[in-house]
Enzyme design. Structure first.
Site, PDB file in Angstrom:
ATOM      1  N   HIS A 150       0.783  -1.227   0.000  1.00  0.00           N
ATOM      2  CA  HIS A 150       0.000   0.000   0.000  1.00  0.00           C
ATOM      3  C   HIS A 150       0.823   1.290   0.000  1.00  0.00           C
ATOM      4  O   HIS A 150       0.305   2.357  -0.370  1.00  0.00           O
ATOM      5  CB  HIS A 150      -0.936   0.009   1.222  1.00  0.00           C
ATOM      6  CG  HIS A 150      -2.218   0.730   0.996  1.00  0.00           C
ATOM      7  ND1 HIS A 150      -2.327   1.873   0.246  1.00  0.00           N
ATOM      8  CD2 HIS A 150      -3.487   0.470   1.438  1.00  0.00           C
ATOM      9  CE1 HIS A 150      -3.576   2.288   0.234  1.00  0.00           C
ATOM     10  NE2 HIS A 150      -4.305   1.454   0.932  1.00  0.00           N
ATOM     11  N   THR A 202      -4.935  10.643  -0.706  1.00  0.00           N
ATOM     12  CA  THR A 202      -6.285  10.421  -0.180  1.00  0.00           C
ATOM     13  C   THR A 202      -6.633  11.430   0.901  1.00  0.00           C
ATOM     14  O   THR A 202      -5.777  12.102   1.458  1.00  0.00           O
ATOM     15  CB  THR A 202      -6.427   9.008   0.416  1.00  0.00           C
ATOM     16  OG1 THR A 202      -5.492   8.867   1.500  1.00  0.00           O
ATOM     17  CG2 THR A 202      -6.182   7.942  -0.623  1.00  0.00           C
ATOM     18  N   TYR A 205     -14.684   5.852   8.546  1.00  0.00           N
ATOM     19  CA  TYR A 205     -13.673   6.316   7.589  1.00  0.00           C
ATOM     20  C   TYR A 205     -14.095   5.884   6.192  1.00  0.00           C
ATOM     21  O   TYR A 205     -14.319   4.711   5.942  1.00  0.00           O
ATOM     22  CB  TYR A 205     -12.325   5.681   7.943  1.00  0.00           C
ATOM     23  CG  TYR A 205     -11.130   6.059   7.091  1.00  0.00           C
ATOM     24  CD1 TYR A 205     -10.093   6.811   7.621  1.00  0.00           C
ATOM     25  CD2 TYR A 205     -11.012   5.631   5.775  1.00  0.00           C
ATOM     26  CE1 TYR A 205      -8.979   7.148   6.865  1.00  0.00           C
ATOM     27  CE2 TYR A 205      -9.915   5.962   4.998  1.00  0.00           C
ATOM     28  CZ  TYR A 205      -8.892   6.712   5.554  1.00  0.00           C
ATOM     29  OH  TYR A 205      -7.791   7.039   4.792  1.00  0.00           O
TER      30      TYR A 205
END
Length: 772
Positions: free
Chosen positions: A473, A602, A589
């Site tokens: 990630h 993001t 979230y």
């Protein structure tokens, strides 16, 4: 051992008669072609750098300006207003055939034209950056576009009409703005109001106001200074502190997975499917290197930042004691492959030519047919990448820093990507509800030692020809890997194809060098560390409950009849489902993107709002009129959409507070408010999977060509992770994760609540299918 002899350019033997040299013409030919290919890539990068650097200009436009200047001079018209004569006087005096008055005049006109051309480029870029800083179009209702926005859209289209390369817009993208502290504090307090009682809210409000008045002004000044100096004031800190400095295992906690097409199967031959897909991936990489991929455009007008794509291939996360680092290479000519406990190196090129799919199929089949057993300690070696980061860093330094272990590890870490050939055959069977969940579990963690979790991504090929990805990630977010995956699946299906028997098209070259088996010398002490890492990873994997399901009653098409965005519809349904599941609301979230800004990644949308909780409570009470419930739903939906747009346009809450917290730590300033905000758990973490970023095929014509999206592990030990993909007009896929160790959560139970919540909201608007 013929392939071993081909691997070196020459050999020599010392004999009584002297030194006997034996040259390998084939190897020398490959080295020569490889060098030519490298120089071609360098020249392409130089050319692209020039074209990107002058966008929206071009060499042709420069020539037009030069010709216009020269032509006007011959017509006795001085469009330079004396500047050409001034430049001519400033040119150094000289002698020779090239210093005639005519030559000096021509040279001065070229210099003037180049200056005008570059000034025009600068003006157009700054104008485009100014235009792209306008985000009012996002807040206008569909079908109610203002005249100002229409004029703005025309101007943006005009300035970006010339065919752009992948990175052409990078320097024209605006910087991510730093929100004002009062605005962020206000939005934060508004977001936590439905989660706190009056006393708790008053305490938090007092902390927030104290922070805003005393501590925040100093921290904000440093943050604004960073925003002036850095390209993006968030992204480098986000990558370092959220990802690279985390010492927790990557498996379940960080890495995520992506699924294959689930309703069609092009072939059930493992090696053939992999041959096509690996070839398609390298085709994508070549387009990436040449910047031939079109930038992603929001609404077909606004360019998205493409910087995350730079590290898609040839990238590995290297473990460190306190912090990892991302190692990215400019090129890699091989992939690393794992099968039945053995590691192999497979070359992707023969000389300068990319191997054909049929050649790659042959190479992967050779690995599948190889009967050799794993070397001692080799089988579970990849478990090191699944365990604690500090332990892996220590083992890497102690046992993999020299000799054959270093050479073998380099082959993996310097590979374009990692390939796992699995012996299992998971697939989605609509008649078997558990099948999709088992498929997801196989992709999320496998058996904890058959994935190299440090690679930018691992492609997983199952025995039945089904595929999937497991992605690290830190280097990029899910839409980036989704862009690659859409290209690969579309190319595999509609461009490369298979024979009637399921093999890759074409005839393979049997003379290709066989895959190279990597050699290890793993001592007993290292094997103990590998086993320890495996046990840590296995405990994490065994604790994850994953429930994946396809929601069939309706999809995006019918949701739109509610006159709301599909994402808002699903998010409000998640709030209703969570309240029914846990009897309370929680901090939620939802990931949104900030790629309209340079190097944006993001931002968080806090989906649990006062409006959504009011709707949920009214639904649960069951005493409200349908019209009242519809009104409450529309208010909640409108609020959610507005928050999502604010997050996308740089006015979010969490990234700003995160950066203020880091500045406070750098300055040694204690802030009880920031400490509490950053410690709040996200018990419901959600994300929507992007789709159809590339139009590789018409989804209306091929409705069965659908992937099921992907998923991730729960963020909180007593929370849920929910990923969903609104797959076309008629279905939605959900991936729900939780932990067995929590007595408060149950992924399947929550999934059933999600189903019911979606149906109940649809019933309010009477948009469900007649047969649902």
């Amino acid at each position: 051992m013929a392939e071993a002899h081909q691997a070196v350019a020459f050999q020599f033997t010392v004999t009584p008669d002297g030194v006997d040299f034996r040259l390998s013409r084939e190897a020398l030919k490959h080295i020569y072609l490889s060098g030519i290919n490298s120089w071609k890539k360098r020249l392409i990068r130089i050319k692209n750098g020039i074209l990107r650097g002058v966008y929206p200009g071009s060499p042709t436009s420069w020539l037009v300006v030069v010709m216009a200047t020269v032509g006007s001079s011959y017509c006795k018209v001085d469009i330079s207003m004396g500047l050409v004569c001034y430049i001519q006087r400033c040119l150094p005096e000289g002698c020779g055939p090239y210093q005639t008055p005519q030559t000096r005049a021509l040279l001065s006109m070229v210099v003037f034209s180049t200056g005008v051309w570059m000034t025009g480029i600068f003006f157009f870029r700054q104008t485009l950056k100014l235009l792209l800083s306008y985000h009012g179009w996002m807040f206008e209702m569909h079908g109610q576009t203002s005249h100002f926005t229409k004029v703005w859209a025309i101007c943006v289209r005009l300035l970006s009409s010339r065919r752009p390369m992948l990175y052409s817009f990078q320097t024209s993208l605006p910087k991510l703005p730093v929100p004002s502290v009062p605005a962020t504090i206000q939005r934060y307090l508004e977001s936590v109001r439905p989660l706190l009682d009056d006393a708790e809210y008053y305490r938090m409000e007092t902390l927030a106001k104290d922070f805003q008045e005393k501590t925040a002004p100093r921290l904000q000044k440093y943050l604004v200074l960073k925003s002036w100096w850095a390209t993006n004031y968030v992204s480098d800190w986000w990558e370092e502190y959220v990802y690279l400095r985390s010492r927790a295992p990557l498996v379940v906690n960080s890495n995520y997975y992506v699924m294959d097409f689930v309703f069609i199967q092009n072939t059930n031959i493992q090696a053939a499917r992999l041959g096509n897909v690996v070839h398609a991936m390298i085709m994508y990489r070549r387009k990436l290197d040449r910047e031939e991929i079109k930038p992603v455009m929001a609404q077909g007008i606004v360019p998205m930042c493409s910087s995350q794509m730079e590290r898609m291939f040839n990238t590995t996360r290297i473990p460190g004691k306190d912090s990892d680092l991302l190692q990215h290479l400019s090129d890699s000519r091989h992939v690393a492959v794992y099968h039945k406990g053995r590691f192999f190196k497979v070359w992707l090129y023969e000389g300068s030519q990319l191997l054909k799919p049929c050649d790659l199929e042959m190479q992967f089949q050779r690995i599948l047919d190889d009967p050799s057993p794993p070397q001692p300690g080799e089988e579970k070696l990849a478990a090191l990448t699944a365990g604690g980061r500090a332990e892996w860093a220590q083992a890497r330094q102690a046992f993999f820093s020299s000799g054959k272990n270093k050479a073998a590890l380099d082959a993996i870490e310097r590979a374009a990507f990692f390939v796992a050939l699995d012996e299992e055959s998971p697939h989605y069977d609509p008649e078997d509800e558990a099948s999709l969940s088992l498929y997801g579990k196989a992709l999320l963690h496998g058996n904890c030692y058959n994935r190299w979790f440090d690679k930018s991504f691992t492609i997983i090929a199952f025995k039945n020809g089904q595929l999937g990805l497991n992605s690290e990630h830190a280097w990029a977010d899910a839409p980036i890997i989704g862009h690659l995956w859409e290209f690969v699946l579309g190319t595999d299906t509609f461009h490369l194809g298979y024979t009637e028997t399921g093999h890759c098209l074409g005839k393979p070259n049997p003379m290709l060098m066989a895959p190279q088996r990597l050699q290890w010398d793993i001592p007993e002490q290292c094997r103990a560390i590998i086993e320890s890492s495996y046990q840590v990873a296995k405990a994490l994997a065994d604790d994850v409950e994953l429930y994946c399901f396809q929601f069939l009653p309706f999809g995006k098409g019918l949701i739109k009849k509610c006159r709301t965005s599909p994402d808002a519809f699903v998010q409000i349904a998640l709030q209703l489902a969570h309240f029914r599941d846990r009897g309370k609301f929680c901090l939620t979230y939802e990931a949104s993107m900030t790629r309209m800004f340079r190097e944006g990644r993001t931002e968080t949308v806090r989906s649990c709002t006062s409006e959504s909780t009011a709707f949920v409570q009214a639904m649960v009470e069951g005493s409200h009129m349908k019209a009242d419930l519809q009104d409450l739903f529309r208010k909640a939906s409108k609020k959610h959409q507005n928050m999502y747009r604010l997050a996308m346009t740089g006015c979010g809450i969490d990234r700003h507070l995160f950066c203020l917290y880091l500045v406070s730590k750098y300055l040694g300033v204690n802030s009880p408010f920031l400490a509490e905000v950053l410690s709040e758990p996200w018990r419901l973490s959600t994300s929507q999977t992007a789709q159809f970023q590339i139009r590789m095929f018409d989804p209306n014509k091929y409705p069965k060509h659908l992937g099921a999206g992907g998923g991730f592990g729960p963020v909180a030990d007593d929370g849920y992770g929910v990923s969903y993909m609104i797959a076309g007009e008629n279905t939605i896929f959900f991936h729900v994760s939780s932990k067995f160790s929590s007595s408060e959560t149950n992924a399947q139970r929550f999934g059933n609540h999600i189903r019911q919540a979606l149906l109940d909201i649809a019933d309010l608007f009477q948009v469900r299918k007649a047969d649902s």
